[in-house]
Enzyme design. Structure first.
Site, PDB file in Angstrom:
ATOM      1  N   ASN A   1     -34.923  -5.294 -16.795  1.00  0.00           N
ATOM      2  CA  ASN A   1     -34.454  -6.593 -16.311  1.00  0.00           C
ATOM      3  C   ASN A   1     -34.379  -7.542 -17.503  1.00  0.00           C
ATOM      4  OD1 ASN A   1     -33.979  -9.020 -15.089  1.00  0.00           O
ATOM      5  ND2 ASN A   1     -35.972  -9.156 -14.056  1.00  0.00           N
TER       6      ASN A   1
ATOM      7  N   LYS B   1     -33.056 -10.426 -17.667  1.00  0.00           N
ATOM      8  CA  LYS B   1     -33.069 -11.857 -17.313  1.00  0.00           C
ATOM      9  C   LYS B   1     -31.965 -12.582 -18.100  1.00  0.00           C
ATOM     10  CE  LYS B   1     -37.906 -11.255 -16.353  1.00  0.00           C
ATOM     11  NZ  LYS B   1     -39.164 -11.851 -16.000  1.00  0.00           N
TER      12      LYS B   1
ATOM     13  N   HIS C   1     -35.887 -11.343  -6.609  1.00  0.00           N
ATOM     14  CA  HIS C   1     -36.814 -11.534  -7.725  1.00  0.00           C
ATOM     15  C   HIS C   1     -37.561 -12.862  -7.556  1.00  0.00           C
ATOM     16  CE1 HIS C   1     -38.460 -12.051 -11.713  1.00  0.00           C
ATOM     17  NE2 HIS C   1     -38.241 -10.753 -11.910  1.00  0.00           N
TER      18      HIS C   1
ATOM     19  N   GLU D   1     -38.444 -15.043  -9.542  1.00  0.00           N
ATOM     20  CA  GLU D   1     -37.889 -16.206 -10.259  1.00  0.00           C
ATOM     21  C   GLU D   1     -36.795 -16.873  -9.442  1.00  0.00           C
ATOM     22  OE1 GLU D   1     -37.091 -14.205 -13.949  1.00  0.00           O
ATOM     23  OE2 GLU D   1     -39.246 -14.146 -14.376  1.00  0.00           O
TER      24      GLU D   1
ATOM     25  N   GLU E   1     -43.778  -6.410  -7.491  1.00  0.00           N
ATOM     26  CA  GLU E   1     -44.034  -7.264  -8.650  1.00  0.00           C
ATOM     27  C   GLU E   1     -44.926  -8.435  -8.246  1.00  0.00           C
ATOM     28  OE1 GLU E   1     -40.762  -6.911 -11.882  1.00  0.00           O
ATOM     29  OE2 GLU E   1     -40.168  -8.446 -10.476  1.00  0.00           O
TER      30      GLU E   1
ATOM     31  N   GLY F   1     -44.559 -11.704 -16.714  1.00  0.00           N
ATOM     32  CA  GLY F   1     -44.521 -12.457 -17.973  1.00  0.00           C
ATOM     33  C   GLY F   1     -45.852 -13.032 -18.420  1.00  0.00           C
TER      34      GLY F   1
ATOM     35  N   SER G   1     -45.237  -7.429 -16.511  1.00  0.00           N
ATOM     36  CA  SER G   1     -45.940  -7.247 -17.793  1.00  0.00           C
ATOM     37  C   SER G   1     -46.136  -5.791 -18.212  1.00  0.00           C
ATOM     38  CB  SER G   1     -47.297  -7.958 -17.771  1.00  0.00           C
ATOM     39  OG  SER G   1     -47.108  -9.354 -17.711  1.00  0.00           O
TER      40      SER G   1
HETATM   41  P1  PGA Z   1     -42.016  -8.869 -17.333  1.00  0.00           P
HETATM   42  O1  PGA Z   1     -40.916  -9.127 -16.196  1.00  0.00           O
HETATM   43  O2  PGA Z   1     -42.032  -7.392 -17.618  1.00  0.00           O
HETATM   44  O3  PGA Z   1     -41.539  -9.658 -18.507  1.00  0.00           O
HETATM   45  O4  PGA Z   1     -43.325  -9.343 -16.805  1.00  0.00           O
HETATM   46  C1  PGA Z   1     -40.760  -8.253 -15.126  1.00  0.00           C
HETATM   47  C2  PGA Z   1     -39.748  -8.797 -14.173  1.00  0.00           C
HETATM   48  O5  PGA Z   1     -39.644 -10.025 -14.040  1.00  0.00           O
HETATM   49  O6  PGA Z   1     -39.012  -8.046 -13.522  1.00  0.00           O
END
Ligand code: PGA
Length: 246
Positions: free
Chosen positions: A11, A13, A99, A101, A168, A174, A207
């Site tokens: 991903n 982003k 997601h 976010e 997740e 993150g 993460s």
């Molecule tokens: P990350 O993001 O590995 O940077 O924690 C995972 C995600 O948002 O899908």
């Protein structure tokens, strides 16, 4: 060492330009050299890179996915948006939906449900993200939250063959934090159980990095990983795949 067919979903982003794509030649090479390991690599770049990436991945085992879409099936007056068919048309085979976010900016389970239906109709495979916040975890609401998200997001969707679940935890995205082995095993078990015999594939995201993958890969019930930050660097991404199979 796992013998399972594993998914590694990148991903990206809001990251990457045309030059960044050159770094993926290393990943293509890696996948060509490792035909004996059973894995599927899916890159979900920003929409601007779906077309060039799908061209680059032609005749490889790598696939391209999108990160979100508008819920309208047809063209319409939705400035700044694209729908699922438009993403499919430029080469996306998968799509991340739900997601956290996007949930944080107001996306509801109901809206996600609508998007999933339209995206399935457009012929995309869905990677549905679910997960609890830190507050919900502290209040021991994890299972309740997961059940609610699964029920609402997949409401009236009978055929789940094109759905992959990405667990997740919001607090792990993150942050460098991952759930304790036992907690994660329990959550994955809970999700699987919720679907019964016909459970979709379940990925873990949040993460994932080159260090913690050595613990995460021991959760046998997982079918792969959704990787954010660490997927932006091809070397790290390859390392995560290698360690999963070691
Ligand atoms: P990350 O993001 O590995 O940077 O924690 C995972 C995600 O948002 O899908």
């Amino acid at each position: 060492m796992t013998n399972k067919y594993m998914y590694f979903v990148a991903n990206w982003k809001m990251f990457g330009d045309l030059r960044t794509l050159n770094s993926l030649d290393a990943v293509i090479k890696f996948s060509n050299f490792n035909k004996k390991n059973k894995f599927k690599i899916v890159y979900c770049p920003p929409n601007t890179l779906i077309r060039p990436l799908s061209k680059r991945f032609k005749k490889t085992r790598l696939a391209v996915g999108a990160q979100n879409c508008h819920q309208n099936e047809n063209y319409g007056a939705f400035t700044g948006n694209v729908n699922a068919s438009m993403l499919k048309n430029v080469g996306a085979k998968y799509i991340i939906l739900g997601h956290s976010e996007n949930r944080q900016t107001g996306e509801t389970d109901k809206l996600i449900n609508l998007k999933i239906k339209i995206a399935i109709k457009a012929g995309l495979k869905i990677i549905l993200c679910i997960g609890e916040t830190l507050k919900e975890k502290r209040n021991k609401k994890t299972n309740q939250v997961l059940a609610k998200q699964i029920n609402n997001c997949l409401k009236t969707i009978k055929n789940k063959s094109n759905i992959i679940i990405a667990y997740e935890p919001v607090w792990s995205i993150g942050t460098g934090l991952i759930p304790k082995f036992e907690d994660l095993s329990k959550s994955v078990f809970f999700i699987k159980n919720k679907f019964g015999k016909k459970s979709p594939k379940i990925l873990y995201g949040g993460s994932v990095n080159t260090n913690n993958i050595t613990q995460l890969k021991d959760i046998n019930s997982l079918d792969g990983f959704l990787i954010g930050g660490s997927s932006q660097n091809s070397k790290k991404f390859i390392d995560i795949i290698k360690k999963t199979f070691n």
